[in-house]
Design a protein around this motif. Structure first.
Motif, PDB file in Angstrom:
ATOM      1  N   LEU A   1      35.789  43.222  28.130  1.00  0.00           N
ATOM      2  CA  LEU A   1      35.495  42.589  29.422  1.00  0.00           C
ATOM      3  C   LEU A   1      35.109  43.597  30.508  1.00  0.00           C
ATOM      4  O   LEU A   1      35.773  44.614  30.689  1.00  0.00           O
TER       5      LEU A   1
ATOM      6  N   TRP B   1      31.977  38.127  35.936  1.00  0.00           N
ATOM      7  CA  TRP B   1      32.555  38.566  34.666  1.00  0.00           C
ATOM      8  C   TRP B   1      31.533  38.469  33.546  1.00  0.00           C
ATOM      9  O   TRP B   1      30.769  37.516  33.468  1.00  0.00           O
TER      10      TRP B   1
ATOM     11  N   ASP C   1      32.076  38.547  29.550  1.00  0.00           N
ATOM     12  CA  ASP C   1      33.107  38.615  28.506  1.00  0.00           C
ATOM     13  C   ASP C   1      32.507  39.003  27.165  1.00  0.00           C
ATOM     14  O   ASP C   1      31.300  38.926  26.950  1.00  0.00           O
TER      15      ASP C   1
END
Length: 83
Positions: free
Chosen positions: A15, A42, A44
């Protein structure tokens, strides 16, 4: 770095956070989780892995084109292919 390069890094290291680089189209900044401030999103490992798998399945000619696409286009292609 390109979005594909960001995905390759996240696939390996996990991440991270990403944002478009100012005044540089189709280039992105990448930082460790929680180090970015406002404007970061973000990225991932599941999404990054999907992008890398899609890239690996393409012919060399299509890989060259894919490499230079912006993140939103790459993600749309990958999630449609996965669905």
């Amino acid at each position: 770095m390109t979005f594909l390069e960001c995905c390759q890094t996240v696939k390996t290291k996990g991440l991270h956070m990403i944002r478009p680089k100012k005044n540089t189209p189709k280039q992105y900044d990448l930082c460790e989780p929680f180090e970015g401030g406002k404007g970061w999103i973000w990225l991932d490992a599941v999404t990054a892995n999907l992008v890398c798998q899609a890239y690996d399945m393409l012919s060399p000619e299509r890989q060259e084109k894919f490499r230079h696409l912006p993140a939103d286009v790459i993600l749309e292609i990958c999630w449609k292919a996965a669905g």
